[in-house]
Design an enzyme around this catalytic site. Structure first.
Site, PDB file in Angstrom:
ATOM      1  N   GLN A 127       1.055  -1.619  -0.387  1.00  0.00           N
ATOM      2  CA  GLN A 127       0.439   0.071  -0.394  1.00  0.00           C
ATOM      3  C   GLN A 127       0.698   1.297  -0.086  1.00  0.00           C
ATOM      4  OE1 GLN A 127      -2.619  -2.300   2.985  1.00  0.00           O
ATOM      5  NE2 GLN A 127      -3.431  -0.304   2.795  1.00  0.00           N
ATOM      6  N   ARG A 277      -8.943  -1.384   8.324  1.00  0.00           N
ATOM      7  CA  ARG A 277     -10.130   0.440   8.176  1.00  0.00           C
ATOM      8  C   ARG A 277      -9.793   0.754   9.582  1.00  0.00           C
ATOM      9  NH1 ARG A 277     -14.248  -1.641   3.340  1.00  0.00           N
ATOM     10  NH2 ARG A 277     -13.830   0.577   2.889  1.00  0.00           N
ATOM     11  N   CYS A 278      -8.950   1.108   9.689  1.00  0.00           N
ATOM     12  CA  CYS A 278      -9.282   2.769  10.690  1.00  0.00           C
ATOM     13  C   CYS A 278      -7.918   2.934  10.737  1.00  0.00           C
ATOM     14  CB  CYS A 278      -9.017   1.753  12.664  1.00  0.00           C
ATOM     15  SG  CYS A 278      -8.226   1.525  13.070  1.00  0.00           S
ATOM     16  N   GLU A 647     -12.670   4.518   5.787  1.00  0.00           N
ATOM     17  CA  GLU A 647     -12.509   3.562   6.535  1.00  0.00           C
ATOM     18  C   GLU A 647     -13.886   3.980   7.930  1.00  0.00           C
ATOM     19  OE1 GLU A 647      -8.262   3.298   7.569  1.00  0.00           O
ATOM     20  OE2 GLU A 647      -8.406   4.909   7.838  1.00  0.00           O
TER      21      GLU A 647
HETATM   22  N1  PCD Z   1     -13.958   9.650  -2.377  1.00  0.00           N
HETATM   23  C1  PCD Z   1     -14.915  10.618  -2.308  1.00  0.00           C
HETATM   24  N2  PCD Z   1     -15.590  11.598  -1.641  1.00  0.00           N
HETATM   25  C2  PCD Z   1     -14.819  12.211  -0.970  1.00  0.00           C
HETATM   26  C3  PCD Z   1     -14.015  10.980  -0.190  1.00  0.00           C
HETATM   27  C4  PCD Z   1     -13.620  10.285  -1.163  1.00  0.00           C
HETATM   28  O1  PCD Z   1     -15.474  10.116  -3.793  1.00  0.00           O
HETATM   29  N3  PCD Z   1     -15.345  13.103  -0.361  1.00  0.00           N
HETATM   30  C5  PCD Z   1     -13.864   8.541  -2.793  1.00  0.00           C
HETATM   31  C6  PCD Z   1     -11.824   8.479  -2.727  1.00  0.00           C
HETATM   32  O2  PCD Z   1     -11.392   9.314  -4.128  1.00  0.00           O
HETATM   33  C7  PCD Z   1     -11.793   7.034  -2.819  1.00  0.00           C
HETATM   34  C8  PCD Z   1     -12.935   6.621  -2.266  1.00  0.00           C
HETATM   35  O3  PCD Z   1     -13.458   7.076  -2.006  1.00  0.00           O
HETATM   36  O4  PCD Z   1     -11.430   6.812  -4.457  1.00  0.00           O
HETATM   37  C9  PCD Z   1     -11.746   6.122  -0.862  1.00  0.00           C
HETATM   38  O5  PCD Z   1     -11.029   7.623  -0.299  1.00  0.00           O
HETATM   39  P1  PCD Z   1     -10.177   8.088   0.594  1.00  0.00           P
HETATM   40  O6  PCD Z   1     -11.436   7.981   1.858  1.00  0.00           O
HETATM   41  O7  PCD Z   1      -9.519   9.123   0.552  1.00  0.00           O
HETATM   42  O8  PCD Z   1      -9.834   6.378   1.348  1.00  0.00           O
HETATM   43  P2  PCD Z   1      -7.986   5.812   0.595  1.00  0.00           P
HETATM   44  O9  PCD Z   1      -6.779   6.977   0.943  1.00  0.00           O
HETATM   45  O10 PCD Z   1      -8.192   5.899  -1.269  1.00  0.00           O
HETATM   46  O11 PCD Z   1      -8.794   4.630   0.894  1.00  0.00           O
HETATM   47  C10 PCD Z   1      -8.117   3.971   1.819  1.00  0.00           C
HETATM   48  C11 PCD Z   1      -8.993   2.910   2.455  1.00  0.00           C
HETATM   49  C12 PCD Z   1      -8.482   2.375   4.142  1.00  0.00           C
HETATM   50  S1  PCD Z   1      -7.669   3.378   4.688  1.00  0.00           S
HETATM   51  C13 PCD Z   1      -9.190   1.209   3.776  1.00  0.00           C
HETATM   52  S2  PCD Z   1      -8.691   0.160   5.335  1.00  0.00           S
HETATM   53  C14 PCD Z   1      -9.775   0.431   2.852  1.00  0.00           C
HETATM   54  C15 PCD Z   1     -10.814   1.640   2.522  1.00  0.00           C
HETATM   55  O12 PCD Z   1      -9.717   2.291   2.173  1.00  0.00           O
HETATM   56  N4  PCD Z   1      -9.371  -0.675   1.861  1.00  0.00           N
HETATM   57  C16 PCD Z   1     -10.002  -1.023   0.577  1.00  0.00           C
HETATM   58  N5  PCD Z   1     -11.461   0.512   1.525  1.00  0.00           N
HETATM   59  C17 PCD Z   1     -10.453  -0.408   0.564  1.00  0.00           C
HETATM   60  N6  PCD Z   1     -11.125  -0.704  -0.623  1.00  0.00           N
HETATM   61  C18 PCD Z   1     -10.949  -1.584  -1.899  1.00  0.00           C
HETATM   62  N7  PCD Z   1     -11.961  -2.254  -2.508  1.00  0.00           N
HETATM   63  N8  PCD Z   1     -10.251  -2.388  -1.556  1.00  0.00           N
HETATM   64  C19 PCD Z   1      -9.647  -1.902  -0.059  1.00  0.00           C
HETATM   65  O13 PCD Z   1      -9.072  -1.991  -0.104  1.00  0.00           O
HETATM   66 MO1  PCD Z   1      -6.580   1.315   6.351  1.00  0.00          MO
HETATM   67  O14 PCD Z   1      -5.742   2.328   6.643  1.00  0.00           O
HETATM   68  O15 PCD Z   1      -5.265   0.447   4.534  1.00  0.00           O
HETATM   69  O16 PCD Z   1      -6.336   0.227   6.975  1.00  0.00           O
END
Ligand code: PCD
Length: 693
Positions: A127, A277-278, A647
């Site tokens: 990433q 996802r935070c 997130e």
């Molecule tokens: N957007 C719009 N408007 C607004 C805001 C936003 O339209 N106001 C859109 C954009 O441009 C992109 C999306 O929506 O397309 C998202 O964004 P953002 O909030 O800026 O975020 P980014 O930086 O791009 O991304 C990151 C995130 C995270 S952190 C996670 S875990 C998850 C989520 O993203 N991963 C994933 N989601 C998702 N989906 C998918 N399909 N796959 C994946 O792997 Mo961490 O810290 O890494 O734990």
């Protein structure tokens, strides 16, 4: 240490690497490796790990202790004073279990050392390709790996969710093996490898206390947390903050005082601390404060919605400085909750609940009014391994008016190819279909910190807008030359057609682009290109209010989500369909730990959840029909008024579900059930509280 030398620290730790020319031979090679394990004392409970006679997990460290660090923020004395003077104090221990990122694809790479060019190319599931390249150059520079001779390419990686930020042993081994053999070397995890050794998150033992007045005003928050980091302190966090952004835990509420302390602890588990996802521990923070808000409201006999309305930071209080030092950019928490209450028909549901209760039925309504903190930098506060957190965009307008735009982030399915093109199209009037968006190749893309923590729109997206505005300035100068009129007499009318035109002169951006290469003003550099490295002045603070309705089966303890309404606010939306998709996916990833997912170890440190038979990912069968809507409170400092969204739903959903379940059981004497709220736990709570049928 990529492979252990003599001691294995957790179940699933890689002990040897086998190289082969195909998968089958490799499998034969693996089964030919005979490992003899001698059992050693193990500690998997972080509280036991802190006891004086506990086995030491890291004998290799100078300090013979499992305590890694202590971190605290806020004013302890003021907070203690507020507690001693308050009408009531409410305390609860809340555990957020270890969970695991389960992307569609596991981790993998192909490393190719080219001894003629003396260049290393690594195609890898990352990433953050640029940061990886820098780290490679820093750690392997002495082997002749200079940064300009390393190319990291992150192709479509099958989802990231935070699990593909770290460097796992397999990547390093593939690179080393390619060096040694002179051949390209591929490493791809299988699903079980992935489930036992990589991508673990949460594992926070939180003890939270709220001091409040009898009328329902929350005054102070005090939190003590033991963070189980497994065998190494590998949490992906900005350097300054060992517990990430956990100190957003005052949430949407106007606490006068707060104090938070966290202790990181080693145990015999794989590394934890992925920001699944935070944005760095925000889920843990939101879960704690949203559960506490509900418990205090119930204790005082105040409706949880009314209680929240009373305690919210008010819309006119922004920019708002929280007791733990954050400056919230903008918000309208009341607006989002009111909308969610309207959509779900809150008053009717409460009436129905009263009637059901009289008939002995169990129905619960849970609210979560979360605030997030996403979009790191600003670089004055945020760095990863010393590398400042900003992000960047490079836009090149070609002579015929089409464009190539490159960014320092890397989409894993979020749709940057669409939204970044929209940002540029909106600023310049070039049709989306004429803009190619590229990310993830360190040889071509500008330097950036990558995609995680919902930071891309807030940083690289902003850089795209800023770079496009530089191009507009140059285009204006060119048009003024072409038409022999003052720049101040030219006005953009982007909405007049799909291609931007200049009023007065009717020069399109395409004509101006051509002129930039064929007929540009004397003394001006040819071409139409711009770069921006954007360092945001502040983070963005998206928020939302979720309401969940559950029915509970007294016989089996099964929780059925009848309805779930999610109102999100991420400021100005770039692409409504993508945002809705992000919320849907995020909600399902919030449902997962609330009701199903947990990585479990026995007392010997054996992972009992190493397949999808035991680690329960929700499918379409378990997932309710999400009802989503939005409010819009733009960010005052983001060039487009946008905030992150990626997130939010995963952060906000678990508390709404847990609050609904406890709301259904509160009158029986249940104050808390730790997630995942399995039928067995509910069944047990019912039996313990005298419900037998
Ligand atoms: N957007 C719009 N408007 C607004 C805001 C936003 O339209 N106001 C859109 C954009 O441009 C992109 C999306 O929506 O397309 C998202 O964004 P953002 O909030 O800026 O975020 P980014 O930086 O791009 O991304 C990151 C995130 C995270 S952190 C996670 S875990 C998850 C989520 O993203 N991963 C994933 N989601 C998702 N989906 C998918 N399909 N796959 C994946 O792997 Mo961490 O810290 O890494 O734990």
């Amino acid at each position: 240490m990529v492979l252990p030398v003599d001691t294995v620290k957790f179940d699933g730790q890689e002990v040897a690497a086998v190289l082969a020319t195909d998968r089958y031979t490799a499998a034969d090679g693996v089964s030919a490796v005979d490992v003899e394990y001698e059992p050693l004392p193990v500690v998997v409970d972080p509280f036991k790990a802190l006891e004086p006679d506990s086995p030491i997990v890291r004998e290799d460290k100078e300090e013979k202790s499992n305590h890694i660090w202590h971190w605290e923020v806020g004013d302890r004395d003021r907070t203690d004073r507020a507690f001693s003077q308050s009408d009531i104090t409410v305390k609860e221990d809340i555990y957020i279990p270890r969970i695991h990122v389960s992307s569609i694809e596991t981790c993998g790479c192909v490393a190719q050392w080219d001894s003629v060019q003396e260049k290393l190319t690594v195609w890898m599931t990352t990433q953050a390709p640029h940061a990886i390249r820098t780290v490679l150059a820093l750690v392997a520079g002495h082997l002749g790996l200079a940064e300009h001779k390393i190319r990291v390419i992150s192709p479509d990686i099958g989802g990231g969710f935070g699990g593909k930020v770290p460097v796992y042993p397999g990547y390093v081994l593939a690179i080393a093996a390619s060096f040694l053999t002179g051949h390209p070397v591929k490493w791809v995890e299988d699903r079980m490898d992935n489930l036992i050794s990589a991508s673990f998150a949460r594992d926070y033992h939180i003890s939270a206390e709220v001091a409040a007045r009898q009328d329902g005003t929350m005054e102070a928050l005090r939190i003590k947390t033991v963070a189980d980091h497994g065998y190494t302190d590998a949490a992906a966090n900005p350097s300054k903050f060992p517990a990430g952004l956990f100190h957003i835990c005052t949430g949407s509420y106007d606490f006068s005082d707060a104090f938070v302390e966290v202790d990181g602890v080693y145990t015999n588990k794989p590394p934890g601390g992925i920001a699944y996802r935070c944005s760095f521990r925000v889920t843990e923070a939101v879960y704690a404060v949203e559960r506490m808000a509900d418990i205090v409201a119930h204790d005082l006999g105040i409706d949880p919605a009314e209680f929240r309305m009373k305690n919210f930071v008010k819309p006119d209080a922004f920019p708002y400085r929280s007791a733990l030092g954050w400056e919230y950019d903008s918000g309208n928490y009341q607006g989002a909750l009111e909308k969610a209450m309207d959509l779900i028909g809150y008053e009717d549901l409460r009436r129905e609940q009263t009637e059901k209760r009289e008939q002995g039925e169990l129905m619960g309504i849970g609210i979560s009014s979360f605030t997030e903190i996403v979009g790191a930098g600003p670089s004055r506060h945020f760095d990863i391994l010393g590398i400042k957190m900003f992000d960047s965009a490079d836009i090149r307008i070609h002579p015929t008016g089409t464009a190539t735009a490159r960014f320092g982030t890397r989409s894993q399915g979020q749709g940057h190819e669409t939204t970044y093109a929209q940002i540029i199209a909106e600023e310049l009037g070039i049709p989306v279909s004429d803009i190619a968006v590229e990310e993830g190749d360190t040889d071509t893309a500008p330097y950036g910190l990558g995609t995680y923590a919902s930071r891309s729109t807030a940083t690289a997206g902003a850089a795209g807008a800023v770079a496009a505005r530089k191009i507009r300035d140059k285009a204006r100068a060119i048009a003024s030359y072409l038409l022999d009129v003052g720049e101040e007499d030219l006005e953009w009318e982007p909405e007049s057609s799909s291609c931007g035109a200049l009023r007065l002169c009717r020069k399109t951006i395409q004509e101006i682009a051509f002129a930039a290469y064929t007929d540009h003003p004397p003394g001006m550099e040819a071409g139409l290109e711009a770069h921006s490295s954007y360092d945001p002045p502040n983070l963005t603070y998206p928020f939302g209010s979720y309401i969940c309705v559950v029915d509970i089966d007294k016989g089996t303890g099964e929780v059925k989500i009848r309805r779930f309404v999610a109102v999100d606010d991420c400021g100005n939306v770039i692409n409504p369909m993508i945002v809705e998709g992000q919320v849907h996916g995020g909600l399902t990833m919030g449902l997962a730990p609330a009701l199903y997912e947990e990585i479990v170890y026995d007392e010997n440190g054996q992972n009992l959840t190493s397949t999808f038979m035991d680690y329960l990912l929700p499918t379409a069968v378990e997932t309710p029909a999400w009802e989503t809507d939005m409010t819009c409170t733009p960010s005052p400092h983001h060039p487009l008024g946008a905030k992150g969204i990626g997130e939010s739903a995963t952060v906000g959903a678990p508390a709404a579900i847990a609050n609904a379940v406890v709301d259904a059981l509160w009158h029986l004497g249940v104050r808390n059930i730790d997630i995942p709220i399995t039928p067995a736990k509910v069944w047990q709570a019912l039996r313990e509280n005298g419900v037998t049928d």
